[in-house]
Design an enzyme around this catalytic site. Structure first.
Site, short mmCIF file in Angstrom:
data_model
loop_
_atom_site.label_atom_id
_atom_site.label_comp_id
_atom_site.label_asym_id
_atom_site.label_seq_id
_atom_site.Cartn_x
_atom_site.Cartn_y
_atom_site.Cartn_z
CG HIS A 47 20.99 -8.97 -23.52
ND1 HIS A 47 19.86 -9.70 -23.04
CD2 HIS A 47 21.66 -9.00 -22.68
CE1 HIS A 47 20.28 -10.08 -21.87
NE2 HIS A 47 21.48 -9.88 -21.52
CD GLU A 48 25.43 -7.31 -22.60
OE1 GLU A 48 25.79 -6.30 -22.00
OE2 GLU A 48 25.31 -8.41 -22.46
#
Ligand SMILES: [Zn+2]
Length: 279
Positions: free
Chosen positions: A147-148
């Site tokens: 996600h990051e």
């Protein structure tokens, strides 16, 4: 955030581009990988990366790094697998994009109260020990780091910082802002990359950014050999944690059910990469 919506359409993006051309060093309206949305990126990557390296060292200097060798090694290993998957993906797509010059670094910060993880430009990343009870294992960590890194691939930080410079510093170029308004500029930078808050990972800057990072993250974790279906139980665990927070906090978040439904809808896109990776 309604204010961000005007960045999300190509024609309007170009209009903004024209309007602020005289005052900002403009790089481009760039396309987000996988989702193909056009995003506004006003800050030159070289300036972002140079500020990032300074800020990263400052954050590490003020933080206590975990002394747990096993957990630290896990964070680095999962991080590098996700980073390699991101680089391979971009090379295959023919546009190495802004992460081509990244020097990836993943550190685990000892802070059990902070449920957070972030990636600054240049590939400088941190995970806080407070998120480990929710990630539980390597695959859970791959959901978070996918996600990051997804945010990094989509250049969301540049988009957020561009908006901050426009709305709070009158469209000042980053290099000028750093000199003339150092504290405010540093605050904008930290905010744009989700640093310095105990709820950064949970706090969406816009639902669109969160949903893009989720979608890109699924593909990245799958390519790195982690089962993307595990994103669903991870977000269910996070949802259980969110329910213990005050209502005003919850009101700024995408409905967890919507997030999980969107992830389910995008699993079909990611799963073939996982099946190929584990063959
Ligand atoms: Zn996010």
């Amino acid at each position: 955030m309604a204010a961000l919506n005007f960045f999300h359409c190509k024609s309007i993006c170009l209009r903004v581009f024209a309007a602020i051309l005289p005052v900002l060093l403009v790089s481009a309206c760039a396309e987000v990988p996988i989702t193909h949305r056009s995003g506004l990126h006003l800050v030159p990557d070289s300036e972002l990366i140079s500020m990032s390296f300074t800020q990263y060292q400052a954050v590490l200097g003020k933080s206590q790094l975990s002394t747990d060798a096993r957990q630290t090694a896990m964070v680095r290993q999962v991080g590098m697998r996700i980073a390699n998957a991101a680089e391979t993906f971009l090379k295959e797509s023919g546009s190495p994009g802004t992460i081509a010059n990244y020097h990836w670094e993943f550190n685990l910060i000892q802070d059990d109260k902070t449920v957070n993880a972030w990636v600054m430009p240049g590939g400088k990343a941190a995970v806080y020990t407070g998120i480990l009870p929710y990630t539980r294992d390597e695959t859970g960590l791959a959901v978070v780091l996918g996600h990051e890194v997804g945010h990094a691939l989509a250049d969301h930080g540049n988009e957020r910082l561009s908006q901050g410079l426009l709305t709070q510093l009158g469209g000042m170029a980053l290099a000028v802002a750093v000199q003339s308004q150092p504290q405010q500029t540093q605050a904008l930078f930290m905010q744009a990359f989700g640093v310095g808050t105990s709820v950064g990972f949970l706090l969406p800057y816009s639902r669109l950014h969160e949903s893009e990072a989720d979608r890109i993250g699924l593909t990245l974790m799958a390519r790195a050999g982690y089962d993307p279906r595990e994103a669903i139980p991870f977000w269910q665990r996070m949802q259980a944690q969110e329910q213990s927070r005050p209502p005003e906090f919850l009101s700024t978040h995408p409905a967890p059910e919507t997030r999980i439904r969107d992830i389910q809808a995008h699993l079909a896109e990611a799963l073939p990469y996982y099946q190929k990776a584990i063959r």
